[in-house]
Design an enzyme around this catalytic site. Structure first.
Site, PDB file in Angstrom:
ATOM      1  N   SER A  90      47.424   7.828  53.634  1.00  0.00           N
ATOM      2  CA  SER A  90      46.519   9.233  53.924  1.00  0.00           C
ATOM      3  C   SER A  90      46.939  10.247  54.624  1.00  0.00           C
ATOM      4  O   SER A  90      46.430  11.143  54.691  1.00  0.00           O
ATOM      5  CB  SER A  90      45.120   8.619  54.126  1.00  0.00           C
ATOM      6  OG  SER A  90      45.263   8.223  55.668  1.00  0.00           O
ATOM      7  N   SER A 107      48.743   4.055  56.075  1.00  0.00           N
ATOM      8  CA  SER A 107      48.822   5.476  55.891  1.00  0.00           C
ATOM      9  C   SER A 107      49.838   6.484  56.524  1.00  0.00           C
ATOM     10  O   SER A 107      49.922   7.423  56.485  1.00  0.00           O
ATOM     11  CB  SER A 107      47.204   5.878  56.344  1.00  0.00           C
ATOM     12  OG  SER A 107      46.642   5.612  55.263  1.00  0.00           O
ATOM     13  N   LYS A 125      47.671  14.799  62.583  1.00  0.00           N
ATOM     14  CA  LYS A 125      46.910  14.501  61.231  1.00  0.00           C
ATOM     15  C   LYS A 125      45.462  15.176  61.787  1.00  0.00           C
ATOM     16  O   LYS A 125      45.160  14.972  62.795  1.00  0.00           O
ATOM     17  CB  LYS A 125      47.019  13.193  61.134  1.00  0.00           C
ATOM     18  CG  LYS A 125      46.015  12.554  59.756  1.00  0.00           C
ATOM     19  CD  LYS A 125      46.328  10.970  59.593  1.00  0.00           C
ATOM     20  CE  LYS A 125      45.493  10.610  58.437  1.00  0.00           C
ATOM     21  NZ  LYS A 125      45.519   9.095  58.392  1.00  0.00           N
TER      22      LYS A 125
HETATM   23  N1  GLN Z   1      45.426   3.117  51.663  1.00  0.00           N
HETATM   24  C1  GLN Z   1      44.812   2.390  52.507  1.00  0.00           C
HETATM   25  C2  GLN Z   1      43.171   2.644  52.534  1.00  0.00           C
HETATM   26  O1  GLN Z   1      42.865   3.407  51.761  1.00  0.00           O
HETATM   27  C3  GLN Z   1      45.190   2.576  54.082  1.00  0.00           C
HETATM   28  C4  GLN Z   1      44.624   3.614  54.603  1.00  0.00           C
HETATM   29  C5  GLN Z   1      44.887   3.854  56.214  1.00  0.00           C
HETATM   30  O2  GLN Z   1      45.760   3.241  56.376  1.00  0.00           O
HETATM   31  N2  GLN Z   1      44.297   4.914  56.725  1.00  0.00           N
HETATM   32  O3  GLN Z   1      42.197   1.977  52.818  1.00  0.00           O
END
Ligand code: GLN
Length: 480
Positions: free
Chosen positions: A154, A178, A79
């Site tokens: 994400s 994410s 990532k």
């Molecule tokens: N969807 C969650 C957020 O937007 C988790 C994001 C993540 O785990 N980086 O905060």
């Protein structure tokens, strides 16, 4: 069969037998990327030359220095918020569009050391904020198994890369779901380790008290093999802790007779889509059939946990992202006559809407006069949840629940409100620091992937893998 279709454990066997070279394997992935990436948008950058050089160097080693781990000679993707020396690390943000990290993250180094070959860096929601990967500043990523749908997020680029066979495995980061969310959307296995078990050194921080680097693979055994290489204490990350070394053979052969499974009823109410709910109940039955016991339990209110997650993560983000001011870090605006203006223009131009919104919200909840109302209350909910899991895991080995409350969404359907609901079932593990894993168990009538989630007590990834491996072998994969 094309080599990229095989699991990397099989690829590793072929390497050992010298029926395949690292270079051939790397080149097979690079051509797959050339074909697929323009359609899928999984990678933001591909380091083809460097990957081939890395593979050649591995091939040239004497036999006794080869095949040291199951990841030896196997390509992988990262990532784009995991630092890689001499390569871009953009975090999906214009703010870091031209950032080249001066050092490798500990997880990057561990994978190189294990004999891994880096293919490239994958797309993500800006700074990890989102769960559709539509909030990347650079491109949209398609769900490879359901075109026109989001891959989740994400770490959507990492999930799409693995699901479209452009990488045998990939790393993501999981602050509130994410890794698990995109893994569920793309029918993959996704692990969020126990907080402190994998180093965060070189992971660009979003919310430091919640996040861990995690693993995305197509099978449970592959996932365990990567985790065994990643885990371990790191002097460079003060929040990392010592755990007993993890052996990736732990999931094999071990039956699950007598395992005690908790089924939280709060995560099976009408906030959860019906195919998801059915899938969880089906897996509960499979567990029982295999000799485990399943009992309904209560978890602290998931909606309150979700609210606490957003207060804490935004508060930490507002502080972590303060360094991106165009002077210390990040792109500098061409406008601005004095330092204050330079900061303001640079941040205004560099960050996207969602990131700005969270920084503002985080600054507000920490500000004098509001801290007690929001931040302190959120911390209290975090403590309550942590106490509840401690008690729960005195009586149970695993929690079984949905990964995401809904099926993957259509691209472009994103709006602010339901977006946060997507994290309803995942944030609990981040608030409490426990490990959690999602496993692909079926699909909806329209062919959209559904995953179920397992959670275990701190340091018990072995139980997660045991449970997941048993379900994977049982194969109750169903269209519901
Ligand atoms: N969807 C969650 C957020 O937007 C988790 C994001 C993540 O785990 N980086 O905060």
């Amino acid at each position: 069969m094309s080599i990229v279709k095989r699991s990397f454990l099989e690829q590793s066997e072929l390497l050992k037998k010298e029926e395949l070279s690292c270079l051939e394997l790397t080149q097979a992935y690079l051509s797959r990327i050339q074909e697929e990436n323009p359609k899928i948008g999984a990678y933001l950058s591909v380091c083809a030359q460097r990957a081939q050089a890395q593979a050649r160097a591995l091939d040239a080693l004497p036999r006794e220095e080869k095949y040291t781990t199951p990841l030896w000679g196997i390509p992988f993707a990262l990532k784009d918020n995991i630092c890689t020396k001499d390569l871009p690390t953009t975090c999906g943000s214009k703010m870091l569009e031209n950032f080249i990290a001066p050092y490798d993250a500990t997880v990057t180094r561990r994978l190189y050391h294990a004999g891994g070959v880096l293919l490239g860096k994958t797309n993500m929601d800006e700074f990890g904020m989102g769960n559709t990967t539509e909030l990347s500043a650079f491109c949209k990523t398609q769900n490879p198994i359901a075109p026109g749908y989001v891959p989740g997020g994400s770490s959507g680029g990492s999930a799409a890369a693995v699901a479209s066979l452009q990488a045998p495995y990939a790393l993501g980061s999981d602050t509130g779901g994410s890794v698990r969310h995109p893994a569920a959307c793309c029918a993959l296995v996704g692990l969020k380790p126990t907080y402190g078990r994998v180093s965060r050194y070189g992971l660009v921080a979003f919310a430091s008290s919640l996040e861990q680097v995690g693993v995305l693979t197509r099978s449970v055994r592959e996932n365990a093999a990567v985790f065994s290489v990643l885990s371990g204490q790191d002097a460079r990350d003060a929040t990392s802790r010592a755990f007993a070394p993890f052996e990736d053979t732990m999931c094999e052969g071990a039956d699950i007779v007598g395992l005690r499974i908790a089924l939280p009823i709060e995560l099976l109410d009408d906030q959860i889509d019906s195919p998801v709910k059915k899938q969880v109940l089906l897996q509960a039955k499979a567990f029982e059939k295999l000799g485990a016991t399943v009992e309904e339990v209560h978890l602290p209110d998931p909606t309150l946990c979700l609210a606490a997650y957003y207060v804490i993560s935004c508060a930490e983000a507002s502080s972590n992202l303060a360094r991106f001011d165009g002077v210390r870090y990040g792109r500098r605006s061409a406008r601005g006559a004095d330092p204050k203006e330079i900061f303001s223009f640079s941040r205004g131009e560099g960050f996207g809407h969602e990131v700005k919104k969270r920084i503002l919200f985080g600054t507000y909840v920490l500000s004098a006069g509001h801290r007690d109302d929001y931040y302190e209350k959120a911390l209290m909910q975090k403590r309550r949840a942590t106490k509840a899991v401690k008690e729960l895991f005195e009586r149970y080995d695993l929690i079984l629940c949905p990964t995401a409350p809904t099926l993957p969404q259509k691209m472009g359907a994103f709006t602010d409100a339901p977006f946060y609901k997507g994290d309803l079932c995942t944030v609990f593990a981040n608030l409490t620091g426990i490990p959690a894993l999602t496993l692909p168990t079926g699909q909806s009538e329209q062919g959209l992937a559904v995953g179920v989630q397992l959670m275990a007590s701190h340091g018990r990834e072995d139980l997660l893998y045991r449970g997941a491996y048993a379900l994977e072998q049982e194969g109750t994969y169903a269209k519901l």
